[in-house]
Design a protein around this motif. Structure first.
Motif, PDB file in Angstrom:
ATOM      1  N   MET A 143       9.508   6.987   4.880  1.00  0.00           N
ATOM      2  CA  MET A 143       9.407   7.717   3.614  1.00  0.00           C
ATOM      3  C   MET A 143       8.017   7.454   3.037  1.00  0.00           C
ATOM      4  N   VAL A 144       7.203   8.518   2.973  1.00  0.00           N
ATOM      5  CA  VAL A 144       5.847   8.391   2.431  1.00  0.00           C
ATOM      6  C   VAL A 144       5.852   8.968   1.017  1.00  0.00           C
ATOM      7  N   GLY A 145       5.566   8.125   0.014  1.00  0.00           N
ATOM      8  CA  GLY A 145       5.610   8.528  -1.389  1.00  0.00           C
ATOM      9  C   GLY A 145       4.543   9.547  -1.751  1.00  0.00           C
ATOM     10  N   MET A 146       4.765  10.241  -2.851  1.00  0.00           N
ATOM     11  CA  MET A 146       3.893  11.327  -3.289  1.00  0.00           C
ATOM     12  C   MET A 146       2.437  10.888  -3.442  1.00  0.00           C
ATOM     13  N   GLU A 147       1.534  11.807  -3.057  1.00  0.00           N
ATOM     14  CA  GLU A 147       0.086  11.657  -3.233  1.00  0.00           C
ATOM     15  C   GLU A 147      -0.488  10.423  -2.539  1.00  0.00           C
ATOM     16  N   THR A 148       0.133  10.064  -1.433  1.00  0.00           N
ATOM     17  CA  THR A 148      -0.369   8.958  -0.623  1.00  0.00           C
ATOM     18  C   THR A 148      -1.404   9.482   0.370  1.00  0.00           C
ATOM     19  N   MET A 149      -2.420   8.678   0.634  1.00  0.00           N
ATOM     20  CA  MET A 149      -3.411   9.023   1.649  1.00  0.00           C
ATOM     21  C   MET A 149      -3.273   8.058   2.815  1.00  0.00           C
ATOM     22  N   ILE A 150      -3.142   8.627   4.022  1.00  0.00           N
ATOM     23  CA  ILE A 150      -3.040   7.824   5.239  1.00  0.00           C
ATOM     24  C   ILE A 150      -4.332   8.007   6.025  1.00  0.00           C
ATOM     25  N   MET A 151      -4.986   6.909   6.335  1.00  0.00           N
ATOM     26  CA  MET A 151      -6.306   6.932   6.950  1.00  0.00           C
ATOM     27  C   MET A 151      -6.218   6.861   8.482  1.00  0.00           C
ATOM     28  N   ARG A 165       1.210   7.268  -4.337  1.00  0.00           N
ATOM     29  CA  ARG A 165      -0.223   7.092  -4.607  1.00  0.00           C
ATOM     30  C   ARG A 165      -0.822   5.872  -3.922  1.00  0.00           C
ATOM     31  N   SER A 166      -0.290   5.544  -2.765  1.00  0.00           N
ATOM     32  CA  SER A 166      -0.857   4.433  -1.986  1.00  0.00           C
ATOM     33  C   SER A 166      -1.961   4.956  -1.079  1.00  0.00           C
ATOM     34  N   MET A 167      -2.831   4.061  -0.650  1.00  0.00           N
ATOM     35  CA  MET A 167      -3.812   4.381   0.384  1.00  0.00           C
ATOM     36  C   MET A 167      -3.548   3.449   1.551  1.00  0.00           C
ATOM     37  N   VAL A 168      -3.118   4.025   2.672  1.00  0.00           N
ATOM     38  CA  VAL A 168      -2.717   3.223   3.827  1.00  0.00           C
ATOM     39  C   VAL A 168      -3.903   3.095   4.772  1.00  0.00           C
ATOM     40  N   LEU A 169      -4.484   1.898   4.815  1.00  0.00           N
ATOM     41  CA  LEU A 169      -5.682   1.637   5.618  1.00  0.00           C
ATOM     42  C   LEU A 169      -5.367   0.901   6.912  1.00  0.00           C
TER      43      LEU A 169
END
Length: 202
Positions: A143-151, A165-169
């Motif tokens: 489950m990827v929450g809203m407005e998350t960026m996956i790098m 709103r997480s940034m997954v680095l």
């Protein structure tokens, strides 16, 4: 010398057309490839815009959007949910893998390329740095929450939950909760008592 002249000509033509490839990449990019990519992008962009047609809203998340992502080039499993205004890296969609039962909710962005700053130093021009590519793997039931960026280069393990709103680095282990920018694991999901088999259901 001939190769340098060819590089210089390609460089000048692409710059004149407004393409901002780094000098490092001009040696690997032909004018034909850029033209092909340009028209391919128009096609993929049209498909991406179809993902949010209001008239098809009832079937968009589980039917239309996963199908369109496959047409764009992503690898999308069964029973996947794709929310409103999800954007994928159109030039490198083939590097995106979304497994069965995953939820990628509204406003998320999946990015498979970024500037390679490994040899970037004081006085350098960042625009001249090349790009690094990396696959994105979203596991089963994620489950990827809203407005998350996956790098680029990130794998998210089965059953993980990513806060909005997480940034997954970096990689996220299976069955954990991760939040923040950069996303960090804040909780491990425990197994239900008496249960030994993991299944995914709608």
């Amino acid at each position: 010398m001939e190769e340098q002249k060819k590089l210089s000509t390609t460089y000048k033509i692409l710059r004149a057309l407004g393409f901002n490839y780094s000098e490092e990449e001009y040696g690997q990019v032909s004018l034909w490839r850029v033209i092909k990519q340009f028209f391919g992008n128009i096609y993929r962009k049209r498909l991406e815009k179809m993902m949010d047609w209001p008239i098809l809203a009832p079937v968009c998340p589980r039917k239309l959007r996963p199908w369109l992502l496959r047409r764009i080039g992503c690898h999308v499993g069964k029973n996947v949910f794709i929310g409103d205004y999800v954007h994928v890296d159109l030039n490198h969609a083939n590097l995106i893998y979304i497994d069965d039962y995953a939820h990628v909710t509204a406003g998320c962005r999946l990015l498979c390329h970024q500037r390679n700053l490994k040899d970037y130093h004081v006085g350098d021009n960042a625009a001249k740095c090349g790009y690094r590519l990396g696959e994105i793997h979203i596991g089963k039931g994620v489950m990827v929450g809203m407005e998350t960026m996956i790098m680029p280069g990130v794998s998210i393990g089965d059953g993980a939950i990513i806060g909005a709103r997480s940034m997954v680095l970096s990689n996220i282990p299976a069955y954990t909760v991760a939040i923040g920018s950069p996303a960090k694991v804040v909780k491990e999901i425990t197994q239900r008592e008496g249960s030994s088999i993991i299944t995914f259901q709608e």
